[in-house]
Motif scaffolding. Structure first.
Motif, PDB file in Angstrom:
ATOM      1  N   MET A   1       0.894  -1.237   0.011  1.00 37.78           N
ATOM      2  CA  MET A   1       0.001   0.037   0.058  1.00 37.78           C
ATOM      3  C   MET A   1       0.898   1.027  -0.041  1.00 37.78           C
ATOM      4  O   MET A   1       2.069   1.213   0.632  1.00 37.78           O
ATOM      5  CB  MET A   1      -0.740   0.015   1.336  1.00 37.78           C
ATOM      6  N   ASP A   2       0.241   2.347  -0.563  1.00 35.06           N
ATOM      7  CA  ASP A   2       1.155   3.191  -0.778  1.00 35.06           C
ATOM      8  C   ASP A   2       1.107   4.387   0.663  1.00 35.06           C
ATOM      9  O   ASP A   2       0.269   4.205   1.323  1.00 35.06           O
ATOM     10  CB  ASP A   2       0.392   4.420  -1.876  1.00 35.06           C
ATOM     11  N   ALA A   3       2.252   4.882   0.870  1.00 35.32           N
ATOM     12  CA  ALA A   3       2.738   5.786   2.115  1.00 35.32           C
ATOM     13  C   ALA A   3       2.146   6.832   2.332  1.00 35.32           C
ATOM     14  O   ALA A   3       1.578   7.463   3.183  1.00 35.32           O
ATOM     15  CB  ALA A   3       4.119   5.944   2.297  1.00 35.32           C
ATOM     16  N   ARG A   4       1.589   7.303   1.004  1.00 28.67           N
ATOM     17  CA  ARG A   4       0.718   8.618   0.999  1.00 28.67           C
ATOM     18  C   ARG A   4      -0.817   8.473   1.297  1.00 28.67           C
ATOM     19  O   ARG A   4      -1.260   7.332   1.726  1.00 28.67           O
ATOM     20  CB  ARG A   4       0.687   9.027  -0.323  1.00 28.67           C
ATOM     21  N   GLU A   5      -1.598   9.401   1.455  1.00 27.43           N
ATOM     22  CA  GLU A   5      -3.191   9.297   1.654  1.00 27.43           C
ATOM     23  C   GLU A   5      -3.639   8.416   0.620  1.00 27.43           C
ATOM     24  O   GLU A   5      -3.256   8.331  -0.474  1.00 27.43           O
ATOM     25  CB  GLU A   5      -3.707  10.627   1.756  1.00 27.43           C
ATOM     26  N   ASP A   6      -4.710   7.782   1.193  1.00 27.71           N
ATOM     27  CA  ASP A   6      -5.505   6.931   0.156  1.00 27.71           C
ATOM     28  C   ASP A   6      -6.077   7.616  -1.182  1.00 27.71           C
ATOM     29  O   ASP A   6      -6.160   7.372  -2.264  1.00 27.71           O
ATOM     30  CB  ASP A   6      -6.501   6.028   0.728  1.00 27.71           C
ATOM     31  N   LEU A   7      -6.444   8.925  -0.576  1.00 33.75           N
ATOM     32  CA  LEU A   7      -7.357   9.749  -1.667  1.00 33.75           C
ATOM     33  C   LEU A   7      -6.512  10.924  -1.725  1.00 33.75           C
ATOM     34  O   LEU A   7      -6.023  11.479  -0.638  1.00 33.75           O
ATOM     35  CB  LEU A   7      -8.842  10.042  -1.161  1.00 33.75           C
ATOM     36  N   PRO A   8      -6.258  11.532  -2.959  1.00 32.74           N
ATOM     37  CA  PRO A   8      -5.363  12.881  -2.765  1.00 32.74           C
ATOM     38  C   PRO A   8      -6.121  14.031  -2.152  1.00 32.74           C
ATOM     39  O   PRO A   8      -7.633  14.021  -2.290  1.00 32.74           O
ATOM     40  CB  PRO A   8      -5.344  12.688  -4.420  1.00 32.74           C
ATOM     41  N   LYS A   9      -5.479  14.954  -1.678  1.00 30.85           N
ATOM     42  CA  LYS A   9      -6.205  16.175  -1.150  1.00 30.85           C
ATOM     43  C   LYS A   9      -6.132  17.268  -2.419  1.00 30.85           C
ATOM     44  O   LYS A   9      -5.440  17.230  -3.202  1.00 30.85           O
ATOM     45  CB  LYS A   9      -5.561  16.651  -0.112  1.00 30.85           C
ATOM     46  N   ILE A  10      -7.114  18.269  -2.254  1.00 26.54           N
ATOM     47  CA  ILE A  10      -7.163  19.405  -3.095  1.00 26.54           C
ATOM     48  C   ILE A  10      -6.058  20.433  -2.647  1.00 26.54           C
ATOM     49  O   ILE A  10      -6.063  20.715  -1.335  1.00 26.54           O
ATOM     50  CB  ILE A  10      -8.693  20.087  -2.855  1.00 26.54           C
ATOM     51  N   SER A  11      -5.236  20.798  -3.718  1.00 28.00           N
ATOM     52  CA  SER A  11      -4.027  21.481  -3.340  1.00 28.00           C
ATOM     53  C   SER A  11      -4.306  22.801  -3.724  1.00 28.00           C
ATOM     54  O   SER A  11      -4.421  22.969  -4.941  1.00 28.00           O
ATOM     55  CB  SER A  11      -2.872  20.735  -3.657  1.00 28.00           C
ATOM     56  N   VAL A  12      -4.133  23.867  -2.839  1.00 25.05           N
ATOM     57  CA  VAL A  12      -3.900  25.386  -3.253  1.00 25.05           C
ATOM     58  C   VAL A  12      -2.723  25.921  -2.800  1.00 25.05           C
ATOM     59  O   VAL A  12      -2.187  25.550  -1.713  1.00 25.05           O
ATOM     60  CB  VAL A  12      -5.254  26.202  -2.992  1.00 25.05           C
ATOM     61  N   GLU A  13      -2.091  26.868  -3.304  1.00 27.56           N
ATOM     62  CA  GLU A  13      -0.986  27.570  -3.094  1.00 27.56           C
ATOM     63  C   GLU A  13      -1.044  28.436  -1.516  1.00 27.56           C
ATOM     64  O   GLU A  13      -0.361  28.359  -0.846  1.00 27.56           O
ATOM     65  CB  GLU A  13      -0.512  28.502  -4.150  1.00 27.56           C
ATOM     66  N   TRP A  98       7.855  11.321  -4.902  1.00 31.74           N
ATOM     67  CA  TRP A  98       6.948  10.136  -4.551  1.00 31.74           C
ATOM     68  C   TRP A  98       6.837   9.077  -5.803  1.00 31.74           C
ATOM     69  O   TRP A  98       7.094   7.908  -5.500  1.00 31.74           O
ATOM     70  CB  TRP A  98       5.509  10.346  -4.249  1.00 31.74           C
ATOM     71  N   SER A  99       6.996   9.636  -6.880  1.00 34.32           N
ATOM     72  CA  SER A  99       7.129   8.818  -7.947  1.00 34.32           C
ATOM     73  C   SER A  99       8.625   8.113  -8.113  1.00 34.32           C
ATOM     74  O   SER A  99       8.667   6.865  -8.342  1.00 34.32           O
ATOM     75  CB  SER A  99       6.961   9.621  -9.373  1.00 34.32           C
ATOM     76  N   LEU A 100       9.531   8.767  -7.742  1.00 33.79           N
ATOM     77  CA  LEU A 100      10.722   8.371  -7.739  1.00 33.79           C
ATOM     78  C   LEU A 100      10.871   7.204  -6.678  1.00 33.79           C
ATOM     79  O   LEU A 100      11.558   5.983  -6.735  1.00 33.79           O
ATOM     80  CB  LEU A 100      11.879   9.306  -7.386  1.00 33.79           C
ATOM     81  N   SER A 101      10.321   7.652  -5.451  1.00 36.57           N
ATOM     82  CA  SER A 101      10.177   6.579  -4.398  1.00 36.57           C
ATOM     83  C   SER A 101       9.560   5.196  -4.798  1.00 36.57           C
ATOM     84  O   SER A 101       9.944   4.234  -4.367  1.00 36.57           O
ATOM     85  CB  SER A 101       9.503   7.079  -3.257  1.00 36.57           C
ATOM     86  N   ASP A 102       8.396   5.629  -5.401  1.00 38.86           N
ATOM     87  CA  ASP A 102       7.871   4.100  -5.824  1.00 38.86           C
ATOM     88  C   ASP A 102       8.606   3.372  -6.626  1.00 38.86           C
ATOM     89  O   ASP A 102       8.547   2.040  -6.755  1.00 38.86           O
ATOM     90  CB  ASP A 102       6.426   4.659  -6.500  1.00 38.86           C
ATOM     91  N   GLN A 103       9.085   4.115  -7.790  1.00 42.19           N
ATOM     92  CA  GLN A 103      10.006   3.307  -8.851  1.00 42.19           C
ATOM     93  C   GLN A 103      11.104   2.717  -8.214  1.00 42.19           C
ATOM     94  O   GLN A 103      11.590   1.544  -8.607  1.00 42.19           O
ATOM     95  CB  GLN A 103      10.468   4.327  -9.812  1.00 42.19           C
ATOM     96  N   ARG A 104      11.848   3.417  -7.060  1.00 42.25           N
ATOM     97  CA  ARG A 104      12.873   2.696  -6.268  1.00 42.25           C
ATOM     98  C   ARG A 104      12.346   1.593  -5.445  1.00 42.25           C
ATOM     99  O   ARG A 104      13.054   0.387  -5.572  1.00 42.25           O
ATOM    100  CB  ARG A 104      13.505   3.592  -5.040  1.00 42.25           C
ATOM    101  N   LEU A 105      11.319   1.465  -4.831  1.00 34.70           N
ATOM    102  CA  LEU A 105      10.710   0.308  -4.502  1.00 34.70           C
ATOM    103  C   LEU A 105      10.451  -0.791  -5.334  1.00 34.70           C
ATOM    104  O   LEU A 105      10.637  -1.983  -5.125  1.00 34.70           O
ATOM    105  CB  LEU A 105       9.435   0.669  -3.426  1.00 34.70           C
ATOM    106  N   LYS A 106      10.126  -0.379  -6.590  1.00 33.80           N
ATOM    107  CA  LYS A 106       9.640  -1.566  -7.545  1.00 33.80           C
ATOM    108  C   LYS A 106      11.175  -1.942  -8.001  1.00 33.80           C
ATOM    109  O   LYS A 106      11.191  -3.523  -8.096  1.00 33.80           O
ATOM    110  CB  LYS A 106       9.162  -0.862  -8.719  1.00 33.80           C
ATOM    111  N   TRP A 107      12.100  -1.255  -8.334  1.00 29.45           N
ATOM    112  CA  TRP A 107      13.475  -1.919  -8.445  1.00 29.45           C
ATOM    113  C   TRP A 107      13.969  -2.604  -7.722  1.00 29.45           C
ATOM    114  O   TRP A 107      14.655  -3.705  -7.743  1.00 29.45           O
ATOM    115  CB  TRP A 107      14.178  -0.875  -8.968  1.00 29.45           C
ATOM    116  N   ASP A 108      13.946  -2.264  -6.364  1.00 28.41           N
ATOM    117  CA  ASP A 108      14.337  -3.100  -5.170  1.00 28.41           C
ATOM    118  C   ASP A 108      13.678  -4.389  -5.095  1.00 28.41           C
ATOM    119  O   ASP A 108      14.231  -5.460  -5.110  1.00 28.41           O
ATOM    120  CB  ASP A 108      13.967  -2.341  -3.831  1.00 28.41           C
ATOM    121  N   ARG A 109      12.380  -4.597  -5.259  1.00 25.49           N
ATOM    122  CA  ARG A 109      11.619  -5.527  -5.487  1.00 25.49           C
ATOM    123  C   ARG A 109      12.265  -6.571  -6.731  1.00 25.49           C
ATOM    124  O   ARG A 109      12.210  -7.789  -6.462  1.00 25.49           O
ATOM    125  CB  ARG A 109       9.934  -5.354  -5.526  1.00 25.49           C
ATOM    126  N   GLU A 110      12.245  -6.156  -7.503  1.00 27.68           N
ATOM    127  CA  GLU A 110      12.641  -6.941  -9.021  1.00 27.68           C
ATOM    128  C   GLU A 110      14.194  -7.299  -8.514  1.00 27.68           C
ATOM    129  O   GLU A 110      14.214  -8.602  -8.851  1.00 27.68           O
ATOM    130  CB  GLU A 110      12.695  -5.752 -10.261  1.00 27.68           C
TER     131      GLU A 110
END
Length: 200
Positions: A1-13, A98-110
């Motif tokens: 499961m992802d470490a981030r929130e299950d549902l993305p939040k509305i982001s404003v500056e 977060w994308s790089l982190s997910d990719q790193r986890l995928k490569w570690d698993r592989e």
């Protein structure tokens, strides 16, 4: 499961952006109310609908508030005066991290999976190649034995045998001649260097 929130939040500056968004939604609701009342022909009832619309909008914004992220912080976190000096949150950079982190986890698993399976595959491959080479060698040995058994002394050509003996003798003489020539070349080099060093 992802470490981030299950549902993305509305982001404003900034908080001002959130207030502007609330104003825009409120204006759109009121414009829609006016349009519907005019189409029904009951524009005079607008004042009776306004409290209900305002209550609906307040409830909508209250429900939305926990799903809101302002400058990278959720609205549930306390707001300090120092936060105004904080530089704006970069949502694209956060997604990229977060994308790089997910990719790193995928490569570690592989890599982990390959470390478990590759040695077995390589062992099977080497074993197969070794067995194949062994069977080829055995076939060659069997063919040579059958050829030599078919061949008897009467079938050897005397001229061929004599040529072979001469070639072996000449190879021995050639190896002796090569060593002698090598020694002579070394002596010549030494003598020539001595002659060059002599003064005229």
């Amino acid at each position: 499961m992802d470490a981030r929130e299950d549902l993305p939040k509305i982001s404003v500056e900034t908080e001002q952006d959130w207030r502007r968004l609330q104003r825009n939604v409120s204006t759109a609701f009121l414009d829609r109310l006016d349009l519907e009342l005019e189409s029904q022909g009951v524009s005079q009832d607008r004042e009776s609908f306004l409290p209900h619309i305002n209550q609906f909008l307040d409830t909508l914004f209250a429900i939305t508030r926990p799903n809101l992220r302002i400058n990278g912080r959720t609205t549930e976190e306390p707001y300090d005066d120092d936060d105004e000096e904080m530089e704006p949150f970069d949502e694209a950079l956060d997604r990229h991290i977060w994308s790089l982190s997910d990719q790193r986890l995928k490569w570690d698993r592989e890599i982990g999976g390959r470390r478990r399976t590759r040695p077995i595959e390589i062992e099977a491959l080497v074993q197969g190649v070794y067995t194949q080479h062994r069977s080829v060698d055995m076939d060659i040995d069997a063919n040579q034995e059958s050829y030599l058994s078919d061949l008897d002394d009467s079938q050897l050509d005397p001229a061929m045998e004599e040529t072979f003996v001469n070639a072996v003798t000449m190879s021995a003489q050639l190896s002796q001649s090569i060593s002698m020539q090598y020694e002579r070349a070394n002596r010549f080099t030494a003598v020539s260097s001595e002659v060059k060093t002599l003064k005229p």
